[in-house]
Write a protein that holds these residues in place. Structure first.
Motif, PDB file in Angstrom:
ATOM      1  N   UNK A  68     -18.465  -6.078 162.342  1.00  0.00           N
ATOM      2  CA  UNK A  68     -18.744  -5.324 163.562  1.00  0.00           C
ATOM      3  C   UNK A  68     -17.640  -4.282 163.699  1.00  0.00           C
ATOM      4  N   UNK A  69     -18.039  -3.129 164.192  1.00  0.00           N
ATOM      5  CA  UNK A  69     -17.164  -1.960 164.196  1.00  0.00           C
ATOM      6  C   UNK A  69     -17.201  -1.299 165.565  1.00  0.00           C
ATOM      7  N   UNK A  70     -16.025  -0.998 166.098  1.00  0.00           N
ATOM      8  CA  UNK A  70     -15.941  -0.343 167.402  1.00  0.00           C
ATOM      9  C   UNK A  70     -14.960   0.812 167.315  1.00  0.00           C
ATOM     10  N   UNK A  71     -15.320   1.903 167.966  1.00  0.00           N
ATOM     11  CA  UNK A  71     -14.442   3.059 168.120  1.00  0.00           C
ATOM     12  C   UNK A  71     -14.246   3.277 169.615  1.00  0.00           C
ATOM     13  N   UNK A  72     -12.991   3.467 170.034  1.00  0.00           N
ATOM     14  CA  UNK A  72     -12.681   3.749 171.436  1.00  0.00           C
ATOM     15  C   UNK A  72     -11.823   4.999 171.522  1.00  0.00           C
ATOM     16  N   UNK A  87     -16.506   3.942 174.399  1.00  0.00           N
ATOM     17  CA  UNK A  87     -16.580   3.108 173.178  1.00  0.00           C
ATOM     18  C   UNK A  87     -17.957   3.221 172.557  1.00  0.00           C
ATOM     19  N   UNK A  88     -17.960   3.023 171.256  1.00  0.00           N
ATOM     20  CA  UNK A  88     -19.227   2.917 170.518  1.00  0.00           C
ATOM     21  C   UNK A  88     -19.058   1.784 169.506  1.00  0.00           C
ATOM     22  N   UNK A  89     -20.053   0.957 169.385  1.00  0.00           N
ATOM     23  CA  UNK A  89     -19.973  -0.145 168.429  1.00  0.00           C
ATOM     24  C   UNK A  89     -21.268  -0.348 167.691  1.00  0.00           C
ATOM     25  N   UNK A  90     -21.151  -0.940 166.519  1.00  0.00           N
ATOM     26  CA  UNK A  90     -22.322  -1.261 165.699  1.00  0.00           C
ATOM     27  C   UNK A  90     -21.967  -2.413 164.771  1.00  0.00           C
ATOM     28  N   UNK A  91     -22.992  -2.998 164.187  1.00  0.00           N
ATOM     29  CA  UNK A  91     -22.810  -4.056 163.205  1.00  0.00           C
ATOM     30  C   UNK A  91     -23.533  -3.690 161.922  1.00  0.00           C
ATOM     31  N   UNK A  92     -23.039  -4.275 160.850  1.00  0.00           N
ATOM     32  CA  UNK A  92     -23.734  -4.013 159.586  1.00  0.00           C
ATOM     33  C   UNK A  92     -23.085  -4.727 158.436  1.00  0.00           C
TER      34      UNK A  92
END
Length: 92
Positions: A68-72, A87-92
């Motif tokens: 899981x990845x988050x940018x703030x 923030x933006x987050x996604x998984x992969x």
């Protein structure tokens, strides 16, 4: 041509299968937010994804792991201070 601005971001990469929680603080150049990004939540999310998601992931040994990845946004040019904390987050 879109103006470039300096933005400080926190990138968080989490790989549960190996128990890794990695954070990086980066100062990068990005295209300034468009009017759409200034006016709508969808525009803000699109802007942060398009400009900063490229900095997520650890590559190498982590490339084939689920994460899981988050940018703030931590800091940004004074005309865009309303983006701090976004923030933006996604998984992969």
């Amino acid at each position: 041509m879109t103006d470039q601005i300096e933005v400080t971001i926190r990138v968080t990469n989490i790989y549960p299968s190996v128990g890794e929680h990695l954070e990086h603080v980066l100062t990068v150049k990005a295209d300034a937010p468009s009017d759409d990004a200034l006016d709508t939540e969808e525009g803000r999310q699109d802007w942060i994804e398009n400009e900063f998601f490229q900095y997520t992931g650890e590559g190498g040994d982590y490339a084939d792991l689920h994460g899981s990845y988050t940018v703030e946004i931590l800091d940004i040019a004074k005309d865009y201070r309303q983006f701090i904390g976004l923030q933006y987050g996604a998984e992969g």
